[in-house]
Design a protein around this motif. Structure first.
Motif: not given
Length: 161
Positions: A84-87, A109-115, A125-138
């Motif tokens: 699960v990837i969030r940008i 890489l032939e990887i399946a993911a929710d993007v 902000g709810r995810h604690g991100v203060t600077k963008t772009p930000a990448l969250m993986i799982n």
């Protein structure tokens, strides 16, 4: 000026599938305060209007849309399979480059993911991100405020397999 609805990639079985209009449908379902089962039915109907759903795959799509709904509502969705990837970002050039780079890496890489791209400042902000772009993986923030190199992003993706 006509606007094309944004596409979001989610995992359907073992494949990553881009669905047009999913973000808008999620926001409408949230505004209507639908129960989970109602939201899944609503999302399926809205997605089917603008996307091709192969015959015999309806149950997989419903399951994936329910998972997307639960994640949208802040629930942690189990399953343990895949990424699960969030940008997080404002839609700026750097945010879009990060999204494009990740899609190309996942494809190569032939990887399946929710993007999922998240533009809403409150949600960011709810995810604690203060600077963008930000990448969250799982659920783990991998970078914020900078564009990682493709090699670094590949290492992060491979580390999640």
């Amino acid at each position: 000026m006509s606007e094309t609805p944004a596409s979001r990639f989610i995992r359907i079985g073992k494949a990553s599938v881009g669905l047009v209009g999913l973000d808008a449908a999620l926001y409408v379902a949230a505004r209507q305060q639908l129960a989970d089962a109602e939201a899944a039915d609503f999302l399926f109907a809205k997605i089917k209007e603008e996307n091709y759903i192969p015959p015999g795959c309806e149950a997989q799509y419903r399951e994936a849309l329910l998972a997307a709904w639960l994640r949208h509502c802040g629930a942690e969705v189990g399953g343990g399979e895949g990424l699960v990837i969030r940008i997080f970002g404002t839609g700026c050039v750097s945010c879009n480059r990060l999204y494009t780079m990740l899609i190309e890496l996942l494809d190569r890489l032939e990887i399946a993911a929710d993007v999922e791209q998240i533009y809403d400042p409150d949600e960011i902000g709810r995810h604690g991100v203060t600077k963008t772009p930000a990448l969250m993986i799982n659920g783990a923030i991998k970078c914020a405020g900078l564009l990682p190199s493709p090699a670094q992003a590949e290492l992060w993706l491979r580390g999640q397999l």
